[in-house]
Write a protein that holds these residues in place. Structure first.
Motif, PDB file in Angstrom:
ATOM      1  N   ASP A  19      17.188 -22.654   5.985  1.00 56.09           N
ATOM      2  CA  ASP A  19      17.049 -23.280   4.664  1.00 56.09           C
ATOM      3  C   ASP A  19      17.129 -22.234   3.556  1.00 56.09           C
ATOM      4  O   ASP A  19      17.790 -22.433   2.536  1.00 56.09           O
ATOM      5  CB  ASP A  19      15.735 -24.045   4.555  1.00 56.09           C
ATOM      6  CG  ASP A  19      15.751 -25.362   5.309  1.00 56.09           C
ATOM      7  OD1 ASP A  19      16.845 -25.821   5.698  1.00 56.09           O
ATOM      8  OD2 ASP A  19      14.655 -25.921   5.513  1.00 56.09           O
ATOM      9  N   ASN A  20      16.449 -21.098   3.756  1.00 59.19           N
ATOM     10  CA  ASN A  20      16.473 -20.022   2.764  1.00 59.19           C
ATOM     11  C   ASN A  20      17.874 -19.453   2.604  1.00 59.19           C
ATOM     12  O   ASN A  20      18.304 -19.145   1.487  1.00 59.19           O
ATOM     13  CB  ASN A  20      15.492 -18.916   3.145  1.00 59.19           C
ATOM     14  CG  ASN A  20      14.050 -19.335   2.983  1.00 59.19           C
ATOM     15  OD1 ASN A  20      13.754 -20.283   2.273  1.00 59.19           O
ATOM     16  ND2 ASN A  20      13.151 -18.654   3.670  1.00 59.19           N
ATOM     17  N   ILE A  23      19.924 -21.933   0.585  1.00 58.79           N
ATOM     18  CA  ILE A  23      19.550 -21.889  -0.828  1.00 58.79           C
ATOM     19  C   ILE A  23      20.121 -20.648  -1.501  1.00 58.79           C
ATOM     20  O   ILE A  23      20.632 -20.713  -2.617  1.00 58.79           O
ATOM     21  CB  ILE A  23      18.013 -21.972  -0.986  1.00 58.79           C
ATOM     22  CG1 ILE A  23      17.538 -23.367  -0.603  1.00 58.79           C
ATOM     23  CG2 ILE A  23      17.579 -21.620  -2.396  1.00 58.79           C
ATOM     24  CD1 ILE A  23      16.042 -23.503  -0.457  1.00 58.79           C
ATOM     25  N   GLU A  36      25.016 -30.437  -2.345  1.00 60.22           N
ATOM     26  CA  GLU A  36      24.439 -29.227  -2.941  1.00 60.22           C
ATOM     27  C   GLU A  36      23.680 -29.558  -4.221  1.00 60.22           C
ATOM     28  O   GLU A  36      22.628 -28.983  -4.492  1.00 60.22           O
ATOM     29  CB  GLU A  36      25.540 -28.202  -3.209  1.00 60.22           C
ATOM     30  CG  GLU A  36      26.152 -27.636  -1.947  1.00 60.22           C
ATOM     31  CD  GLU A  36      27.445 -26.886  -2.182  1.00 60.22           C
ATOM     32  OE1 GLU A  36      27.811 -26.092  -1.298  1.00 60.22           O
ATOM     33  OE2 GLU A  36      28.110 -27.094  -3.225  1.00 60.22           O
ATOM     34  N   LEU A  40      19.879 -28.800  -5.044  1.00 60.38           N
ATOM     35  CA  LEU A  40      19.490 -28.058  -6.250  1.00 60.38           C
ATOM     36  C   LEU A  40      18.454 -28.822  -7.070  1.00 60.38           C
ATOM     37  O   LEU A  40      17.463 -28.238  -7.517  1.00 60.38           O
ATOM     38  CB  LEU A  40      20.718 -27.766  -7.118  1.00 60.38           C
ATOM     39  CG  LEU A  40      20.448 -27.107  -8.463  1.00 60.38           C
ATOM     40  CD1 LEU A  40      20.020 -25.660  -8.285  1.00 60.38           C
ATOM     41  CD2 LEU A  40      21.676 -27.174  -9.363  1.00 60.38           C
TER      42      LEU A  40
END
Length: 104
Positions: A19-20, A23, A36, A40
């Motif tokens: 996930d990181n 991102i 996306e 966001l």
């Protein structure tokens, strides 16, 4: 053949790292896909569809089917109606009273 066992904690840690990564990759893009943009904004996909169909959130539909979003426009839209803090309101009120007194 050997089997590999992974604990639930290890699997959650891997998921968190993925996930990181997603991102951080998203942070470098200026044009976002629908998925996306949902990531966001933190909005559900159904809510984001409602916002686009109502023309509320800025988006593009260059080929008439797929939705795209400009990161800067979406971020500006998200921050479009800032709410003043109590300290800012008090400062504005003080300035207003001071200007009213000096105008007399």
């Amino acid at each position: 053949m050997d089997t590999i066992t992974i604990s639930l904690q290890e699997l959650q840690a891997i998921h968190s790292k993925l996930d990181n990564l997603e991102i951080s990759m998203l942070a470098s893009k200026t044009v976002l896909t629908f998925d996306e943009a949902a990531l966001l904004t933190g909005f559900s996909k159904s809510y984001l569809y409602k916002l686009t169909s109502a023309g509320i959130i800025p988006h593009s539909k260059p080929l008439g089917k797929h939705l795209f979003f400009d990161r800067a426009q979406v971020q500006a839209w998200l921050l479009g109606k800032p709410i003043k803090t109590l300290a800012e309101i008090k400062m504005d009120a003080g300035n207003y009273v001071t200007l009213k007194k000096s105008a007399k």
